[in-house]
Motif scaffolding. Structure first.
Motif, short mmCIF file in Angstrom:
data_model
loop_
_atom_site.label_atom_id
_atom_site.label_comp_id
_atom_site.label_asym_id
_atom_site.label_seq_id
_atom_site.Cartn_x
_atom_site.Cartn_y
_atom_site.Cartn_z
N ASN A 1 0.84 -1.19 0.00
CA ASN A 1 0.00 0.00 0.00
C ASN A 1 0.88 1.25 0.00
O ASN A 1 2.10 1.17 -0.12
CB ASN A 1 -0.96 -0.02 1.19
N GLU A 2 0.24 2.41 0.14
CA GLU A 2 0.98 3.67 0.06
C GLU A 2 1.97 3.85 1.19
O GLU A 2 2.89 4.68 1.11
CB GLU A 2 -0.01 4.85 0.07
N TYR A 3 1.84 3.05 2.26
CA TYR A 3 2.76 3.14 3.39
C TYR A 3 3.90 2.12 3.28
O TYR A 3 4.72 2.00 4.19
CB TYR A 3 2.01 2.92 4.70
N GLY A 4 3.91 1.37 2.20
CA GLY A 4 4.93 0.35 2.02
C GLY A 4 4.64 -0.95 2.74
O GLY A 4 5.49 -1.84 2.78
N GLU A 5 3.44 -1.10 3.30
CA GLU A 5 3.07 -2.34 3.98
C GLU A 5 2.58 -3.36 2.96
O GLU A 5 1.90 -3.02 1.99
CB GLU A 5 1.97 -2.07 5.00
N ILE A 6 2.92 -4.62 3.20
CA ILE A 6 2.49 -5.68 2.30
C ILE A 6 1.00 -5.94 2.51
O ILE A 6 0.56 -6.18 3.64
CB ILE A 6 3.27 -6.97 2.56
N VAL A 7 0.24 -5.88 1.44
CA VAL A 7 -1.19 -6.14 1.55
C VAL A 7 -1.60 -7.43 0.86
O VAL A 7 -2.67 -7.97 1.11
CB VAL A 7 -2.02 -4.96 0.97
N GLU A 8 -0.74 -7.96 0.01
CA GLU A 8 -1.07 -9.21 -0.68
C GLU A 8 0.20 -9.83 -1.25
O GLU A 8 1.14 -9.12 -1.62
CB GLU A 8 -2.06 -8.96 -1.83
N VAL A 9 0.22 -11.15 -1.28
CA VAL A 9 1.30 -11.90 -1.92
C VAL A 9 0.65 -12.85 -2.91
O VAL A 9 -0.33 -13.51 -2.59
CB VAL A 9 2.13 -12.71 -0.90
N MET A 10 1.18 -12.91 -4.12
CA MET A 10 0.60 -13.79 -5.12
C MET A 10 1.70 -14.53 -5.87
O MET A 10 2.79 -14.00 -6.09
CB MET A 10 -0.29 -13.01 -6.09
#
Length: 257
Positions: free
Chosen positions: A147-156
């Motif tokens: 996301n815009e904060y550099g946090e991982i939101v999904e792995v594919m």
């Protein structure tokens, strides 16, 4: 810390180098890839090697027996090669606590210890090295969406249309929470149980995941040209060092249980 080495694959893309041997016994700079993996893991504190074997497994077992450089080896058997999450489930009976995991076909000269240290400091349920690759190569790997904060939101896993060129490398640390996630993973369209899907379940359930930018280099030996490239680097070729940075994903506190 225990260390798991995934070494069951057939290495079909490495043929003819793997016509008569398992992928991890292909030699780079006159020694099998898996010995470089073992050395890396022992250097950062592995006190037991748990090796997942499958294709032509007798060659690996006969060569290394029950120890390597005085570090004991336990073998787990993956009778069908059904993906990395499936391979991890084969070691569940042998794991006591947090553990390292490395793919047996990767050559690393990188900041592996940073992953172990960060996972232990944060008490994260997973930590792994990530790197940026050319966009046209990202679909070969597990890709991270942030996301815009550099946090991982999904792995594919190996998406046809990658949302980024930030990908997982072949080194991880996990708590035993990964086993529950692997049990929940459904078969992908490729017919495999994918490790990125298990990690994504941890993220979506609120577990803490640390992703550490790689400093140094690694070569995923998937094709004969990769073997040649790894050998060139080990013999003093260009190392392509990357700047170290850290991204941390900390979703809500809900667990997978």
């Amino acid at each position: 810390m225990q260390a798991v080495v995934l070494s069951a694959g057939k290495g079909t893309r490495l043929r003819p180098l793997t016509d008569d041997k398992p992928k991890v016994l292909v030699e780079v700079d006159d020694r099998p890839i898996v010995e470089d993996v073992f050395d890396n893991l022992i250097e950062i504190g592995a006190d037991e090697l748990i090796v997942v074997v499958g294709y032509l497994k007798e060659q690996i077992i006969d060569r290394y027996g029950d120890s390597y450089e005085d570090v004991p080896i336990t073998y787990a058997h993956q009778r069908e090669q059904l993906g990395l999450a499936h391979a991890i489930l084969q070691v569940e009976p042998f794991i006591d606590d947090d553990f390292m995991l490395m793919l047996g076909d990767n050559v690393f000269r990188a900041n592996l210890a940073d992953v172990v240290n960060r996972q232990q400091e944060d008490r994260a349920d997973a930590a792994f090295l990530v790197e940026q690759v050319p966009y046209d190569e990202a679909s070969r790997y597990g890709v991270l969406d942030t996301n815009e904060y550099g946090e991982i939101v999904e792995v594919m896993e190996k998406p046809d249309d990658p949302p980024s060129n930030l990908v997982m490398t072949g080194f991880y640390t996990f708590t035993p929470a990964i086993f529950h996630a692997c049990h929940l993973v459904q078969q992908s369209d490729r017919g495999e149980y994918e490790l990125p899907d298990a990690i994504d379940l941890l993220i979506q359930s609120g577990r803490t995941i640390d992703a550490i930018r790689m400093e140094g280099w690694r070569v995923d030996v998937g094709y004969p040209d990769d073997r040649n490239r790894a050998e060139q680097r080990l013999q003093g070729g260009p190392e392509g060092t990357a700047e170290l940075a850290t991204e941390t994903a900390q979703p809500s506190e809900a667990g997978t249980d």
